[in-house]
Design a protein around this motif. Sequence first.
Motif, PDB file in Angstrom:
ATOM      1  N   LEU A   5       0.814  -1.216   0.000  1.00  8.48           N
ATOM      2  CA  LEU A   5       0.000   0.000   0.000  1.00  8.48           C
ATOM      3  C   LEU A   5       0.847   1.265   0.000  1.00  8.48           C
ATOM      4  O   LEU A   5       0.375   2.330  -0.403  1.00  8.48           O
ATOM      5  N   LYS A   6       2.103   1.163   0.444  1.00  8.48           N
ATOM      6  CA  LYS A   6       2.974   2.345   0.441  1.00  8.48           C
ATOM      7  C   LYS A   6       3.189   2.898  -0.960  1.00  8.48           C
ATOM      8  O   LYS A   6       3.383   4.098  -1.139  1.00  8.48           O
ATOM      9  N   ALA A  10       1.105   3.177  -3.291  1.00  5.66           N
ATOM     10  CA  ALA A  10      -0.114   3.704  -3.893  1.00  5.66           C
ATOM     11  C   ALA A  10      -0.322   5.183  -3.618  1.00  5.66           C
ATOM     12  O   ALA A  10      -1.374   5.723  -3.936  1.00  5.66           O
ATOM     13  N   HIS A  11       0.652   5.860  -3.031  1.00  2.45           N
ATOM     14  CA  HIS A  11       0.477   7.271  -2.691  1.00  2.45           C
ATOM     15  C   HIS A  11       1.796   7.989  -2.881  1.00  2.45           C
ATOM     16  O   HIS A  11       2.867   7.399  -2.722  1.00  2.45           O
ATOM     17  N   THR A  28       4.154   8.606   1.625  1.00  2.00           N
ATOM     18  CA  THR A  28       3.624   7.744   2.667  1.00  2.00           C
ATOM     19  C   THR A  28       4.621   7.691   3.809  1.00  2.00           C
ATOM     20  O   THR A  28       5.754   7.262   3.626  1.00  2.00           O
ATOM     21  N   ASP A  65       1.422   7.517   8.570  1.00  2.00           N
ATOM     22  CA  ASP A  65       0.311   7.136   7.685  1.00  2.00           C
ATOM     23  C   ASP A  65       0.019   5.644   7.797  1.00  2.00           C
ATOM     24  O   ASP A  65      -1.143   5.218   7.791  1.00  2.00           O
ATOM     25  N   ASN A  74      -9.281   4.225   0.256  1.00  2.00           N
ATOM     26  CA  ASN A  74      -8.138   5.110   0.503  1.00  2.00           C
ATOM     27  C   ASN A  74      -6.994   4.834  -0.461  1.00  2.00           C
ATOM     28  O   ASN A  74      -6.377   5.748  -0.999  1.00  2.00           O
ATOM     29  N   ARG A  75      -6.704   3.567  -0.633  1.00  2.00           N
ATOM     30  CA  ARG A  75      -5.580   3.157  -1.483  1.00  2.00           C
ATOM     31  C   ARG A  75      -5.920   1.832  -2.129  1.00  2.00           C
ATOM     32  O   ARG A  75      -6.572   0.978  -1.521  1.00  2.00           O
ATOM     33  N   ALA A 118      -3.704  -1.048  -4.643  1.00  2.00           N
ATOM     34  CA  ALA A 118      -2.400  -1.307  -5.247  1.00  2.00           C
ATOM     35  C   ALA A 118      -2.294  -2.760  -5.677  1.00  2.00           C
ATOM     36  O   ALA A 118      -2.852  -3.663  -5.044  1.00  2.00           O
ATOM     37  N   THR A 132     -14.212   7.197  -3.622  1.00  2.00           N
ATOM     38  CA  THR A 132     -12.759   7.330  -3.547  1.00  2.00           C
ATOM     39  C   THR A 132     -12.383   8.756  -3.898  1.00  2.00           C
ATOM     40  O   THR A 132     -13.132   9.460  -4.593  1.00  2.00           O
ATOM     41  N   PHE A 154      -8.754  11.290  -4.901  1.00  2.00           N
ATOM     42  CA  PHE A 154      -7.339  11.242  -5.273  1.00  2.00           C
ATOM     43  C   PHE A 154      -6.994  12.495  -6.057  1.00  2.00           C
ATOM     44  O   PHE A 154      -7.873  13.300  -6.409  1.00  2.00           O
TER      45      PHE A 154
END
Length: 700
Positions: free
Chosen positions: A408-409, A411-412, A415, A419, A495-496, A498, A530, A532
């Motif tokens: 998940l890290k 995906a943003h 991070t 978080d 939220n995310r 991936a 969602t 983004f």
Amino acid sequence: MAFESVLEWIRLPLQHDTREFRRQLLIISAGRDWCYRQATALIALLNEEHKICVLGNLPDAGDIQRPVRLYRNVLGQEYDIVIYDAFCDFRPNALLALSGTLKGAGSMIILCPPFDDWPRHRSTAPPHFLSFGHILERSRTIASFVTGLKSETHVSIWQENNLKLAPRRTSDNHQYRKDNFANSEQAQVYQAILAAFDTHSRVVTLSAPRGRGKSYLLGLIAQQFLNRGTNVTLVGPLQDSTNSFFAAFSTTTHQYRMLTKRCYEHTGTKARVTWLAPDNPKMLNQTHAMLIIDEAASLPLPVLKALCPKGEKLLLATTTSGYEGSGQGFLTRFIPWLKRRYQIAGFELTAPIRWSDNDFIEPFLNRWLNYESASRELPAPSVETFRIRCLPFSEMDDALLLQTMSLLKIAHYQTTPDDMMRLADSPDSLCITMEQGERLIGAAALSVEGGFKLKEVADGIASGKRRVKGHLGAQALALISADPAIACLNYWRINRVAVVPSLQHKGLGSQLLAHITELARTQNIDAVITSFGATRPLIRFWERNNFGIYRIGHKPDKSSGEKSILMGMSTGRLNHDYITALGCYDAQNGYGASLNGTHSTIINGAQFTHPIAEALHLRRVKQFVAGFRNLEQMGGSGFWIAYRTSVNTRVSPIIADTFLNRLTIPELVKRHRMKGHREFINAIRLELKRVYPDLFSGES
């Protein structure tokens, strides 16, 4: 007896060459008062001979202590002993930042409640990220961290009736000091960067994990340019974090003189190196012969993109992991942007300098707080080879949690470990996992929003009077529609999402979304939403998966530079067609709105004739006049009332300029001869009330 043993255990390595021993980690775990007494006694005996830093709330710690929230103030420093007080707050960002300041042979001390109590201790609740209406009963992050502390043989633990001191281990580092370089790698990268600038490269990047001497190396490179008579400008997020950079100049004081704490001049060439903050007007108003940007990944993308053209030569350096963020956005979004515009050369530092090669604190904290794990290449799966599960983070075992957070890290854009703690600990969080055997190949993090928890505050949310923590999508939709009932619907906000990089572009993300929306229908969820940073490829992806646009933000996100967008799909009671039509109308006609071609189905503002549209517009205009909403939150309702009036009569000039001509605030202030933003907002509210008195005879 235990106290004397601990004191000697801390003191002995520091009395020798610090390169001979590894760093040490001591956990003092018991009641708060007992832990505080031991720490205070240690400080009293060690403070005069060693440099100590405390993050927390220890009594009588004096000027060596800072609050946990001010952890960034320790950056650029080096300490022999660091103490983290987990009784007042547990922030992974702060703990990792503090660990990065600890020198070789130094000791890190963590004060915490008894291990069995810590995940449920009152210091963990309520955390700063807790959503309205929720209670955190147990911290999954702390429970996992305690597991790591118990299982790691190199961790020393001091409890009231027990003391386990790990054996001291010597360092693998070999002494290397030649021409001010700490190791051979630093010397090689130094030569390679200068050669790149001297040949073909205008732009060079340098990346490194924390503690590799990156900032000091930047100082040595800056020296070389000053020797040639070239001025150097250093940019960084914090002035205090430049200490390591300017430490390079203290080793050759005969060549450089300090003009200010953050400005040095070469005594011969008169060239200068100066630190400037990223928002200093000089950064954008002039060109810099040599521009060095340190900790580039911690700066917002728009700031980075604006700074790049300002350097005739540009050196971008960043920490690739740690408290600032994973650096994934810098590597996956900014570097490709940079390569499309410039020919760049990239270099990396890998060998630690501040501590030994066989240091265990860095990998230990990265494993349990930053969720770093080695990635594995996976074969392309078939439909039959994976399973999808929905479970809270609290029910994951440590192995699955590590894989999930590591994935998940990416995906943003930015991070941080904080978080990750928010994802793992939030009681309103769910995770959808896509697994192939014991390996995770895809994941989505969801927030449960709305519902009965917002019932008592729904009226305030819908009118703009009230905003609570969390429930971002539910609150946004209620505010857009000015309808309290919308806040009380049940939502899943993604939220995310991936998929492992080696399996992307194979349809797995769409399969994951299809499973989420189908599961939502069986769980009485009214909509899956969602939000983004809006880019055309991302919007097309969500539209292909039957998500519609509900709202487009007006202001760019600080970290990504894109405007935020809220999209969703109805899986129950939410009127999807109405919300998308309203969102489209607001996007086209709201004050300050700009679509930039991102919406695929634009409708004319004057054609929005939904049966409840008039009542909606009247509510939003009244709430703006009452001071509950700002201009942007009024959406297209200002345009609606001005357009309706303009059909038959002449519109008031200030109303026409604001809602029909869409002048900016500075233009409106200048044209209507006002003193500033506040006076203009008051004036437009009074003018609406004067022109349409019948609308405001009752309460808003």
